[in-house]
Write a protein that holds these residues in place. Structure first.
Motif, PDB file in Angstrom:
ATOM      1  N   ALA A  47       0.857  -1.192   0.000  1.00 37.23           N
ATOM      2  CA  ALA A  47       0.000   0.000   0.000  1.00 37.23           C
ATOM      3  C   ALA A  47       0.890   1.238   0.000  1.00 37.23           C
ATOM      4  CB  ALA A  47      -0.906  -0.013   1.225  1.00 37.23           C
ATOM      5  N   ALA A  48       0.292   2.374  -0.300  1.00 36.69           N
ATOM      6  CA  ALA A  48       1.037   3.630  -0.269  1.00 36.69           C
ATOM      7  C   ALA A  48       1.622   3.848   1.118  1.00 36.69           C
ATOM      8  CB  ALA A  48       0.116   4.786  -0.642  1.00 36.69           C
ATOM      9  N   GLY A  49       2.866   4.249   1.168  1.00 35.84           N
ATOM     10  CA  GLY A  49       3.527   4.508   2.444  1.00 35.84           C
ATOM     11  C   GLY A  49       4.139   3.267   3.076  1.00 35.84           C
ATOM     12  N   HIS A  50       4.082   2.139   2.385  1.00 34.42           N
ATOM     13  CA  HIS A  50       4.659   0.896   2.891  1.00 34.42           C
ATOM     14  C   HIS A  50       5.574   0.286   1.838  1.00 34.42           C
ATOM     15  CE1 HIS A  50       1.230   1.102   5.648  1.00 34.42           C
ATOM     16  NE2 HIS A  50       1.933   0.320   6.437  1.00 34.42           N
ATOM     17  N   GLU A  51       6.533  -0.477   2.315  1.00 35.00           N
ATOM     18  CA  GLU A  51       7.356  -1.285   1.429  1.00 35.00           C
ATOM     19  C   GLU A  51       7.439  -2.677   2.033  1.00 35.00           C
ATOM     20  OE1 GLU A  51      11.634  -1.327  -0.880  1.00 35.00           O
ATOM     21  OE2 GLU A  51      11.448  -0.103   0.909  1.00 35.00           O
ATOM     22  N   GLN A  52       6.980  -3.668   1.285  1.00 39.17           N
ATOM     23  CA  GLN A  52       7.010  -5.053   1.750  1.00 39.17           C
ATOM     24  C   GLN A  52       7.874  -5.867   0.797  1.00 39.17           C
ATOM     25  OE1 GLN A  52       2.764  -5.901   1.807  1.00 39.17           O
ATOM     26  NE2 GLN A  52       2.790  -5.775   4.037  1.00 39.17           N
ATOM     27  N   PHE A  53       8.794  -6.633   1.380  1.00 38.92           N
ATOM     28  CA  PHE A  53       9.638  -7.498   0.574  1.00 38.92           C
ATOM     29  C   PHE A  53      10.177  -8.621   1.443  1.00 38.92           C
ATOM     30  CE2 PHE A  53      12.345  -4.172   2.268  1.00 38.92           C
ATOM     31  CZ  PHE A  53      13.517  -4.820   2.648  1.00 38.92           C
ATOM     32  N   GLY A  54      10.661  -9.650   0.779  1.00 44.88           N
ATOM     33  CA  GLY A  54      11.239 -10.788   1.473  1.00 44.88           C
ATOM     34  C   GLY A  54      12.621 -11.088   0.935  1.00 44.88           C
ATOM     35  N   LEU A  55      13.498 -11.578   1.803  1.00 42.67           N
ATOM     36  CA  LEU A  55      14.845 -11.982   1.423  1.00 42.67           C
ATOM     37  C   LEU A  55      14.951 -13.489   1.578  1.00 42.67           C
ATOM     38  CD1 LEU A  55      16.918  -9.338   3.443  1.00 42.67           C
ATOM     39  CD2 LEU A  55      16.061  -9.148   1.103  1.00 42.67           C
ATOM     40  N   THR A  56      15.646 -14.133   0.674  1.00 43.71           N
ATOM     41  CA  THR A  56      15.902 -15.560   0.780  1.00 43.71           C
ATOM     42  C   THR A  56      17.406 -15.769   0.860  1.00 43.71           C
ATOM     43  OG1 THR A  56      13.943 -16.049  -0.533  1.00 43.71           O
ATOM     44  CG2 THR A  56      15.544 -17.819  -0.275  1.00 43.71           C
ATOM     45  N   PHE A  57      17.837 -16.456   1.913  1.00 48.64           N
ATOM     46  CA  PHE A  57      19.242 -16.774   2.134  1.00 48.64           C
ATOM     47  C   PHE A  57      19.434 -18.278   2.045  1.00 48.64           C
ATOM     48  CE2 PHE A  57      18.696 -12.818   4.499  1.00 48.64           C
ATOM     49  CZ  PHE A  57      19.839 -12.101   4.183  1.00 48.64           C
ATOM     50  N   SER A  58      20.637 -18.695   1.668  1.00 52.18           N
ATOM     51  CA  SER A  58      20.983 -20.111   1.742  1.00 52.18           C
ATOM     52  C   SER A  58      22.378 -20.216   2.329  1.00 52.18           C
ATOM     53  CB  SER A  58      20.924 -20.770   0.362  1.00 52.18           C
ATOM     54  OG  SER A  58      21.953 -20.282  -0.457  1.00 52.18           O
ATOM     55  N   GLY A  59      22.595 -21.308   3.043  1.00 52.71           N
ATOM     56  CA  GLY A  59      23.890 -21.506   3.670  1.00 52.71           C
ATOM     57  C   GLY A  59      24.221 -22.968   3.801  1.00 52.71           C
ATOM     58  N   ALA A  60      25.484 -23.279   3.691  1.00 48.49           N
ATOM     59  CA  ALA A  60      25.932 -24.660   3.823  1.00 48.49           C
ATOM     60  C   ALA A  60      26.059 -25.029   5.293  1.00 48.49           C
ATOM     61  CB  ALA A  60      27.278 -24.822   3.124  1.00 48.49           C
ATOM     62  N   GLY A  61      26.157 -26.299   5.553  1.00 46.55           N
ATOM     63  CA  GLY A  61      26.365 -26.766   6.920  1.00 46.55           C
ATOM     64  C   GLY A  61      25.063 -27.007   7.651  1.00 46.55           C
ATOM     65  N   ALA A  62      25.187 -27.204   8.937  1.00 42.98           N
ATOM     66  CA  ALA A  62      24.019 -27.500   9.774  1.00 42.98           C
ATOM     67  C   ALA A  62      23.075 -26.310   9.801  1.00 42.98           C
ATOM     68  CB  ALA A  62      24.469 -27.843  11.189  1.00 42.98           C
ATOM     69  N   GLY A  63      21.801 -26.589   9.709  1.00 44.15           N
ATOM     70  CA  GLY A  63      20.799 -25.528   9.704  1.00 44.15           C
ATOM     71  C   GLY A  63      20.631 -24.883  11.070  1.00 44.15           C
ATOM     72  N   LEU A  64      20.389 -23.603  11.050  1.00 40.74           N
ATOM     73  CA  LEU A  64      20.087 -22.865  12.277  1.00 40.74           C
ATOM     74  C   LEU A  64      18.586 -22.940  12.524  1.00 40.74           C
ATOM     75  CD1 LEU A  64      22.163 -19.631  11.549  1.00 40.74           C
ATOM     76  CD2 LEU A  64      22.773 -21.463  13.125  1.00 40.74           C
ATOM     77  N   PRO A  65      18.158 -22.948  13.762  1.00 44.53           N
ATOM     78  CA  PRO A  65      16.718 -22.891  14.019  1.00 44.53           C
ATOM     79  C   PRO A  65      16.179 -21.500  13.708  1.00 44.53           C
ATOM     80  CG  PRO A  65      17.944 -22.829  16.080  1.00 44.53           C
ATOM     81  CD  PRO A  65      18.942 -23.059  14.985  1.00 44.53           C
ATOM     82  N   TYR A  87      16.608 -19.947   4.257  1.00 46.27           N
ATOM     83  CA  TYR A  87      15.998 -19.074   5.258  1.00 46.27           C
ATOM     84  C   TYR A  87      15.298 -17.906   4.578  1.00 46.27           C
ATOM     85  CZ  TYR A  87      19.140 -21.659   8.231  1.00 46.27           C
ATOM     86  OH  TYR A  87      19.788 -22.678   8.870  1.00 46.27           O
ATOM     87  N   ARG A  88      14.257 -17.395   5.242  1.00 41.20           N
ATOM     88  CA  ARG A  88      13.506 -16.262   4.715  1.00 41.20           C
ATOM     89  C   ARG A  88      13.433 -15.179   5.796  1.00 41.20           C
ATOM     90  NH1 ARG A  88       8.174 -18.063   4.374  1.00 41.20           N
ATOM     91  NH2 ARG A  88       7.624 -16.753   6.106  1.00 41.20           N
ATOM     92  N   ALA A  89      13.572 -13.928   5.364  1.00 39.26           N
ATOM     93  CA  ALA A  89      13.384 -12.775   6.249  1.00 39.26           C
ATOM     94  C   ALA A  89      12.384 -11.860   5.559  1.00 39.26           C
ATOM     95  CB  ALA A  89      14.693 -12.040   6.475  1.00 39.26           C
ATOM     96  N   ASP A  90      11.308 -11.491   6.246  1.00 40.90           N
ATOM     97  CA  ASP A  90      10.275 -10.641   5.676  1.00 40.90           C
ATOM     98  C   ASP A  90      10.313  -9.256   6.300  1.00 40.90           C
ATOM     99  OD1 ASP A  90       9.051 -12.577   3.935  1.00 40.90           O
ATOM    100  OD2 ASP A  90       8.276 -13.554   5.731  1.00 40.90           O
ATOM    101  N   PHE A  91      10.092  -8.238   5.461  1.00 43.99           N
ATOM    102  CA  PHE A  91      10.112  -6.850   5.899  1.00 43.99           C
ATOM    103  C   PHE A  91       8.801  -6.175   5.524  1.00 43.99           C
ATOM    104  CE2 PHE A  91      14.486  -8.022   5.630  1.00 43.99           C
ATOM    105  CZ  PHE A  91      15.116  -7.303   6.622  1.00 43.99           C
ATOM    106  N   ASN A  92       8.282  -5.372   6.432  1.00 46.79           N
ATOM    107  CA  ASN A  92       7.118  -4.523   6.196  1.00 46.79           C
ATOM    108  C   ASN A  92       7.480  -3.157   6.776  1.00 46.79           C
ATOM    109  OD1 ASN A  92       4.667  -3.362   5.793  1.00 46.79           O
ATOM    110  ND2 ASN A  92       3.560  -4.627   7.260  1.00 46.79           N
ATOM    111  N   LEU A  93       7.914  -2.252   5.915  1.00 45.96           N
ATOM    112  CA  LEU A  93       8.478  -0.980   6.361  1.00 45.96           C
ATOM    113  C   LEU A  93       7.579   0.190   6.009  1.00 45.96           C
ATOM    114  CD1 LEU A  93      12.091  -1.606   5.049  1.00 45.96           C
ATOM    115  CD2 LEU A  93      11.228  -2.038   7.354  1.00 45.96           C
ATOM    116  N   LEU A  94       7.550   1.186   6.875  1.00 41.50           N
ATOM    117  CA  LEU A  94       6.891   2.444   6.567  1.00 41.50           C
ATOM    118  C   LEU A  94       7.879   3.300   5.776  1.00 41.50           C
ATOM    119  CD1 LEU A  94       5.256   3.212  10.017  1.00 41.50           C
ATOM    120  CD2 LEU A  94       4.144   2.325   7.978  1.00 41.50           C
ATOM    121  N   THR A  95       7.391   3.927   4.710  1.00 37.92           N
ATOM    122  CA  THR A  95       8.300   4.752   3.906  1.00 37.92           C
ATOM    123  C   THR A  95       8.014   6.223   4.112  1.00 37.92           C
ATOM    124  OG1 THR A  95       6.837   4.576   1.997  1.00 37.92           O
ATOM    125  CG2 THR A  95       8.663   3.023   2.149  1.00 37.92           C
TER     126      THR A  95
END
Length: 130
Positions: A74-92, A122-130
């Motif tokens: 919506a106007a005044g918001h910015e929503q996006f997601g980041l996807t990360f990948s990493g080798a080795g044992a997974g983090l909780p 892994y995923r990180a989601d952002f919902n920011l006011l602009t």
């Protein structure tokens, strides 16, 4: 020795013993947090396929930013997601300090989303006011 005299004498000793530790504690380094302007989708899009350090403790884990996905906003918001990948044992799933030279240190909630050919995802989601 009277009780009052003893308490006053030992209280002064305790205060004096702690005074020598104030300077070293004040000199501890404070992490450099990213400015709010660095936390925009455009900032992360420039960093796709680059390595980030993710700190679960004193030791960091290397992860690669795989994708930035814009969400309808919506106007005044910015929503996006980041996807990360990493080798080795997974983090909780949890909050970690994510670091990159371009953005500094950012606390992020990383949600474990599974494992693939490149390692844990892994995923990180952002919902920011602009």
């Amino acid at each position: 020795m009277e009780r009052r005299t003893f308490i006053l004498a030992t209280g002064g000793l305790l205060g004096a013993s702690g005074a020598g530790h104030a300077a070293p504690l004040a000199a501890l380094a404070v992490p450099t947090l990213a400015p709010a302007t660095a936390l925009r989708a455009a900032s992360f899009e420039r960093l796709v396929n680059q390595t980030f350090n993710v700190y679960a403790s004193q030791r960091g884990v290397a992860m690669q930013l795989v994708a930035v996905k814009q969400q309808p906003s919506a106007a005044g918001h910015e929503q996006f997601g980041l996807t990360f990948s990493g080798a080795g044992a997974g983090l909780p799933s949890g909050t970690y300090t994510v670091e990159h030279a371009a953005i500094g240190q950012v606390p992020m909630y990383l949600e474990a989303t599974g494992a693939g050919a490149q390692g844990a995802s892994y995923r990180a989601d952002f919902n920011l006011l602009t």
